[in-house]
Design an enzyme around this catalytic site. Structure first.
Site, PDB file in Angstrom:
ATOM      1  N   LYS A  31       0.837  -1.202   0.000  1.00  0.00           N
ATOM      2  CA  LYS A  31       0.000   0.000   0.000  1.00  0.00           C
ATOM      3  C   LYS A  31       0.874   1.255   0.000  1.00  0.00           C
ATOM      4  CE  LYS A  31      -3.856  -2.239   2.379  1.00  0.00           C
ATOM      5  NZ  LYS A  31      -4.579  -2.468   3.628  1.00  0.00           N
TER       6      LYS A  31
ATOM      7  N   GLN B 166      -4.844  -2.093   9.984  1.00  0.00           N
ATOM      8  CA  GLN B 166      -4.659  -3.401   9.362  1.00  0.00           C
ATOM      9  C   GLN B 166      -5.132  -4.517  10.292  1.00  0.00           C
ATOM     10  OE1 GLN B 166      -3.649  -3.913   6.200  1.00  0.00           O
ATOM     11  NE2 GLN B 166      -3.957  -6.101   6.471  1.00  0.00           N
TER      12      GLN B 166
ATOM     13  N   ASP C 285     -11.283   2.299   4.372  1.00  0.00           N
ATOM     14  CA  ASP C 285     -11.544   0.867   4.251  1.00  0.00           C
ATOM     15  C   ASP C 285     -13.038   0.591   4.085  1.00  0.00           C
ATOM     16  OD1 ASP C 285      -9.474  -0.935   4.034  1.00  0.00           O
ATOM     17  OD2 ASP C 285      -9.041  -1.010   6.170  1.00  0.00           O
TER      18      ASP C 285
END
Length: 293
Positions: free
Chosen positions: A52, A96, A119
């Site tokens: 990312k 994460q 997200d």
């Protein structure tokens, strides 16, 4: 049979985003800034987060990686999230997953400011998506929708079967495929571990989206001719013939199912690359929202 090439499309999307970012720079505007929090040293998570960061570099975003110890307390993690929520320089950030056992994942996801939740996991964004309002769509479902759109896969009036009901893929996909518009307007059946006679259901499907994590679960005898297959599963299967000692496999018996499919995503190189591309797209949207607010 057409391969839905996520690697190719994700690169096209990154090029489009990079061009937009360059225009922002030319106008003297602040470029998007994505942050990521990673707790502990899970190998797969580290690899994913680093990819990312590299993707941010490619498109011209600013990026911040916050690495925290696996022994961090829930209180300390929530404090770090509050800092990112209140930092005007950060347009969007992700936490994460998975998180260590001592931390309540749901509590953490709820603590993220919905306006920075790129997200798309916060209930506010999920609810807006369900109501067809503008929101951040979870990156993997967003990527699937983008693939279907760019390959002009017909979804209207089709029977879509979703295998799996997670809040990350299965549930969002069932909502998105049933919404008004394109891609959408399909009749959706959601199946899961308690579904009986699943072959009877999948064999009637025009589109199958599978997110089980069960390698090669979907066999050729379970699908009809000209089916559209979206394989979200990704599993490491031991294979001594490979240099790393394993191979990456999806939920679909690709070799045999692909002979019957009209469109199919490969694993790897299908849905996976799209996830990061759409995370970048959500971050670009967050930057634009902040600029206009």
């Amino acid at each position: 049979m057409t391969i839905l090439d996520g690697k190719k499309v994700s690169n096209e999307i990154k090029d489009e985003i990079a061009a937009e970012v360059q225009q922002m720079k030319n106008r003297g505007e602040k470029v998007p800034h994505l942050a990521a929090i990673i707790v502990g040293n899970d190998g797969a998570s580290l690899t994913y987060v680093n990819s990312k960061v590299k993707a941010c570099e490619r498109v011209g975003f600013e990026s911040t990686l916050v690495k925290l110890s696996s022994t961090i307390s829930e209180t300390e993690l929530l404090k770090k999230i509050k800092e990112l929520n209140e930092n005007p320089d950060i347009d969007g950030f992700i936490v994460q997953l998975p998180l260590p056992e001592q931390i309540d994942t749901q509590k953490v996801l709820l603590s993220v400011n919905p306006d920075k939740d790129v997200d798309g996991f916060h209930p506010t964004n999920f609810g807006k998506m369900a109501l067809d309002m503008s929101s951040f769509i979870p990156a993997t479902p967003f990527g699937i929708i983008e693939l279907l759109e760019r390959y002009n896969v017909e979804t209207k009036g089709k029977h879509t079967v979703v295998i799996g009901r997670s809040h990350i893929v299965g549930r969002p996909m069932s909502i998105l495929m049933g919404r008004k518009g394109f891609p959408g307007n399909s009749t959706v059946t959601v199946t899961h571990s308690y579904t009986k006679n699943i072959t009877q259901i999948t064999s009637q499907a025009d589109i199958i989206i599978t997110a089980l994590g069960n390698p090669e679960f979907l066999k050729a005898e379970m699908v009809k001719d000209d089916v559209v297959i979206i394989d979200v599963g990704i599993t490491r299967v031991p294979d001594e013939t490979k240099p790393r000692g394993y191979r990456i496999t999806g939920d679909v018996d690709f070799e045999n199912v692909s002979k019957k499919a009209s469109f199919i995503t490969p694993v790897p190189g299908g849905v996976g690359p799209m996830t990061i591309a759409m995370l970048l797209k959500n971050t670009l949207l967050a930057r634009e929202n902040h600029r206009l607010s």
